[in-house]
Design an enzyme around this catalytic site. Structure first.
Site, PDB file in Angstrom:
ATOM      1  CE  LYS A   1      -2.979  10.797   2.782  1.00  0.00           C
ATOM      2  NZ  LYS A   1      -3.762  10.166   1.675  1.00  0.00           N
TER       3      LYS A   1
ATOM      4  CE  LYS B   1      -6.274  14.024  -0.315  1.00  0.00           C
ATOM      5  NZ  LYS B   1      -6.314  12.723  -0.984  1.00  0.00           N
ATOM      6  NE  ARG B   2      -4.946  10.329   9.896  1.00  0.00           N
ATOM      7  CZ  ARG B   2      -4.700   9.397  10.810  1.00  0.00           C
ATOM      8  NH1 ARG B   2      -5.468   8.316  10.895  1.00  0.00           N
ATOM      9  NH2 ARG B   2      -3.710   9.527  11.670  1.00  0.00           N
TER      10      ARG B   2
ATOM     11  CB  THR C   1     -10.078   5.105  -2.144  1.00  0.00           C
ATOM     12  OG1 THR C   1      -9.770   5.412  -0.781  1.00  0.00           O
ATOM     13  CG2 THR C   1      -9.378   3.823  -2.553  1.00  0.00           C
TER      14      THR C   1
ATOM     15  CE  LYS D   1     -13.809   6.919  -0.097  1.00  0.00           C
ATOM     16  NZ  LYS D   1     -13.125   7.242   1.187  1.00  0.00           N
TER      17      LYS D   1
ATOM     18  CG  HIS E   1      -2.110  -0.875   1.075  1.00  0.00           C
ATOM     19  ND1 HIS E   1      -3.289  -0.479   0.500  1.00  0.00           N
ATOM     20  CD2 HIS E   1      -2.271  -2.166   1.422  1.00  0.00           C
ATOM     21  CE1 HIS E   1      -4.144  -1.489   0.512  1.00  0.00           C
ATOM     22  NE2 HIS E   1      -3.554  -2.530   1.070  1.00  0.00           N
TER      23      HIS E   1
END
Ligand SMILES: *Cc1c(COP(=O)(O)O)cnc(C)c1O
Length: 857
Positions: A576, A570-571, A678, A682, A379
């Site tokens: 990110k 998101k986290r 993911t 969405k 992952h």
């Protein structure tokens, strides 16, 4: 509880995916509901609280699952298909009530029944706690996979840990993250069934006795694993699979020595120690923290699960009379084990231990069986996320497993030597044991060597595994390496969270997309249909208004629903790049201030996500965003052109509220760092446009929708590599771009926090001197890309066409597609859309799926 808004109920009634409320069903639901209120909750309507009503409804809905659940498990026993075991330390399930009603087609009936009883079903749904047994994408993926495996009729089981405390609740106090424990079981969990009769022992510590041929692990300490089963219903196919989560339980003998010393009270109190194993989820996303308790959690889950798998294999209707079966020859034909990251990778040495030490197979036979059974999903490629357990920890807690890992390694290195004689450096690189510094076991290497299939979770990610971090392993066993691009379940992430959009789609193309998401392609023919575009716009506007009233109620912030909703949830992680988003809205702010009368496309920027409690820089990012938000939101010059909202406590339930209201989705990780994502899918499915880098699944999203329907910016993976080789100097970008320079200077000088001007110096310092994720290199292109998005947003019709194109091309990103690929290419089982027969009792919902049947594949 508020009075029932008649209009809400009437509106919901019109939504066909919720199922038709037939009089007979409604009567039945009311009867069962009242029975549960009386017999299960032991309340009458004079004293019942809203929570009592929620539990009465949950039990009513649960009743509808029971016969299907029992019959599905009977069906598996009778037919003995190959079982698929999904092993994961995380399941980020969110709420269960509405999903269960949707999947068995009784949303409409329950809504009507509650209405007739004077209750609003949405108020009741809001009482349910999220099952937050996950951190982010990895845990949510496991939850989507369970839904798809049941919908595809696979004989699948999800195995994991029943954490007493899930992911912490995030409070934002004075712009700072504060964590609160998530006591999600406080009021009881109506969905689970404890199975004390299937409790199993798990061993820790002790030593290895080598008497003759067989090794014996002795003098161990035992902790019991108590299973709790939850039903996993497929979508309207009468299949109900099982998620089995283990809870740690002290054996009665635990710390009996204290009792012998006479300290009975101490002995009973110390029972808690063993039960700490399943106390709490580790709140790290993409980060390895080598804690002893975490290692125990991983082994606890694996050891209990493997005993269960082997018990089920041995007790199979056919196997019990078949001596070949019990010799384990056919084990890999009957069992597939999927490892969700390396967290359950101890399954490999544990299976070897069972087969060799307990069942008495030869090493070679056991190894062949083990490899054929296990498969591993990677992952992440972030080095700080890869599990590397210190040898001394394993030696103390799992001494026999350490021996087995050494043996696996010795044989593995022998193979490497045969294939690449004399390549000493390759031996070092490929060893399961890392010798530099403290000796550690590289769990990814263990998982690759012990699995017959290794997969990444998006094309680019799987390519990076082959070309980069697992190159040596790929050269040795190219046939093992696969790609399985992630997906999401369209039931929760469209039908359930966005019923308005779901219904607009049903109106045009029917319901088949719910299980065959590719059918959304048919929406392409409505792109030039003004009426359809109008409907899509109306649905989006309604979703935005609903979110706006939530934000007003929760945070007291009024937002402009005519503005573009620009969302990054998101986290919080440096890779990110929430900070890049922050640089963008600081830039917009500075532009407004410089020229207040210039035209500006209004925006509401929303950012949400939890920081790991020990991740300093992630918490600084939250502080900075909140500090900047305070300045921007209170500047009268800005007005309602620009608002910044921090969405507190982002979790599955909040995602379901936020994503349907998004116009623009931020997916801006440095190319090569986000394995798939993911969240991006969405948003796409819900008609938001994406502003993103060529990273993870964004690349495949662009392929599906065409580059004209997505806002792409920034470096490619190759360009990032090139920059790394040349040497990245953030100062070059800082000095060349005056707007960028202004932003960094403001952060550095305390512009956003005059009372504590040094607070964000370290953030500026990271950006300029220690940035592993090259934010400044992508800044200029990001700003331009955002300008393109703003320009496009002013053209409502063009924007809507792009949104429809996004929805129409999101079919690939159904987790049904992902699971079908795992089934055929890794597990060797065939998905089936066939339904099990409907149970005859209870009979309420028998006609609720309206004859639309079995497009058998
Ligand atoms: C989907 C989801 C995630 C994963 O989001 P990414 O943007 O892919 O990191 C994380 N948290 C929740 C609650 C989710 O629903």
């Amino acid at each position: 509880m508020s009075a029932i808004p008649q209009s809400d109920h009437e509106r919901r009634k019109q939504i066909s995916v919720r199922g038709i409320a037939q009089v007979e069903n409604v009567t039945n639901v009311k009867k069962t509901f009242n029975r549960h209120l009386h017999y299960t909750l032991v309340k009458d309507r004079n004293v019942a609280t809203p929570r009592d009503y929620f539990f009465a409804l949950a039990h009513t809905v649960r009743d509808h699952l029971v016969s299907r659940w029992i019959r599905t498990q009977q069906h598996y026993y009778e037919n003995d298909p190959k079982r698929v075991y999904y092993l994961s330390l995380e399941y980020y399930m969110g709420r269960t009530l509405s999903n269960t009603m949707l999947n068995i087609g009784i949303q409409g009936a329950c809504d009507e029944a509650m209405y007739q009883l004077g209750l609003d079903i949405e108020d009741l749904e809001d009482i349910e706690e999220d099952a937050g047994l996950g951190n982010g994408g990895l845990g949510r993926l496991a939850a989507c996979f369970l839904d798809s495996m049941a919908t595809l009729g696979l004989a699948a089981y999800g195995y994991g840990i029943r954490y007493e405390y899930g992911i912490f609740a995030q409070k934002i106090k004075n712009g700072d993250q504060v964590e609160e424990p998530d006591d999600w079981l406080r009021f009881g969990n109506p969905w689970e069934k404890a199975r004390p009769e299937y409790m199993l022992p798990v061993n820790f510590y002790g030593r290895v006795e080598c008497t003759g041929e067989r090794a014996k692990w002795v003098d161990t300490q035992i902790v019991f694993a108590m299973p709790y089963d939850s039903p996993i219903p497929g979508f309207r196919n009468n299949v109900v699979n099982t998620m089995r989560l283990w809870s740690a339980k002290s054996p009665n003998s635990f710390n009996l020595r204290f009792f012998n010393d006479g300290d009975y009270i101490q002995a009973v109190c110390d029972r808690n120690l063993a039960e700490n194993i399943s106390r709490v989820l580790y709140p790290n996303d993409n980060f390895f923290e080598g804690k002893e308790l975490r290692l125990k959690q991983e082994y606890f889950m694996v050891a209990a699960t493997l005993q269960d798998i082997i018990r089920r294999f041995k007790s199979s209707k056919f196997g019990s009379r078949d001596p070949v079966r019990t010799s384990f020859e056919t084990f890999p034909e009957k069992v597939s084990i999927q490892l969700n990251d390396t967290h359950p990778a101890l399954a490999i040495p544990e299976l070897m231990r069972i087969l060799v030490d307990i069942e008495g197979l030869t090493w070679d036979k056991a190894w062949e069986i083990s490899c054929k059974t296990c498969a591993y999903t990677n992952h992440t490629v972030l080095p700080e996320a890869l599990e590397r357990w210190p040898v001394h920890l394993l030696e103390r807690i799992l001494p026999r497993h350490l021996q087995i890992i050494f043996e696996i390694n010795a044989r593995h290195l022998e193979e490497v030597t045969k294939r690449f004689p004399g390549d000493i450096d390759r031996l070092r690189r490929m060893s399961l044991v890392e010798e530099e510094g403290e000796k550690r076991i590289n769990m990814a290497h263990l998982a690759i060597v012990g699995a017959h299939a290794v997969n990444g979770v998006a094309k680019i990610h799987s390519d990076i595994l082959k070309k980069d971090i697992f190159k040596d392993f790929y050269e040795m066993n190219p046939e093992k390496f696969q790609n399985k691009t992630n997906g999401i379940t369209p039931r929760r992430w469209l039908a359930l969270c966005n019923p308005g959009l779901a219904d607009a789609i049903v109106d045009r193309i029917g319901e088949s997309w719910l299980t065959h998401l590719d059918e959304l392609k048919k929406l392409s023919s409505f792109i030039n249909d003004r009426g359809f575009r109008r409907t899509i716009q109306t649905v989006k506007q309604e979703n935005k208004m609903k979110l706006a009233s939530y934000i007003l109620k929760e945070y007291g912030i009024t937002i402009n629903t005519a503005s573009m909703f620009d969302i990054q949830v998101k986290r919080i992680h440096e890779y990110k790049r929430q900070l890049l988003n922050c640089l963008h809205f600081i830039t917009m702010y500075n532009r407004i201030k410089r020229n207040p009368s210039a035209p500006f496309v209004p925006r509401t920027v929303m950012i949400g996500g939890k920081a790991a409690p020990g991740y300093y820089m992630a918490k600084q990012i939250i502080r900075l965003i909140c500090a900047v938000a305070r300045v921007i939101n209170n500047d009268p010059v800005v007005g309602d052109k620009l608002k910044i909202v921090y969405l507190e406590n982002y979790r599955v339930t909040l995602a379901e509220k936020v994503i349907p209201a998004a116009d623009l989705s931020q997916q801006i990780s440095t190319a090569g760092t986000e394995a798939s994502g993911t969240g991006n899918m969405k948003f796409m499915l819900n008609g938001a446009l994406t502003c993103g880098t060529l990273d993870g699944a964004n690349i495949e999203m662009r392929e599906e929708m065409g580059p004209e329907n997505i806002f792409i910016f920034g470096m490619t993976v190759e360009e990032v590599e090139e920059l790394k080789r040349k040497g990245y100097n953030a100062w070059d970008y800082y000095n060349k771009n005056s707007e960028l320079k202004q932003c960094i200077d403001q952060i550095n000088s305390g512009f956003f926090n005059p009372h504590n001007p040094d607070q964000f110096k370290d953030v500026a310092n990271v950006l300029l001197n220690h940035d592993r994720f090259y934010l400044l290199a992508d800044y200029e292109d990001y700003i331009k890309c955002q300008e393109r998005a703003s320009d496009m947003y002013t053209n409502t019709e063009e924007w809507t066409k792009m949104a429809i194109n996004n929805i129409a091309s999101s079919g690939k990103f159904s987790s049904d597609r992902t699971i079908s690929e795992y089934a055929r290419e890794i597990w060797g089982v065939e998905p089936s859309w066939e339904k099990l027969p409907a149970p005859h009792e209870p009979k309420e919902e028998e006609n609720s799926t309206e004859g639309k049947k079995n497009d058998k594949k």
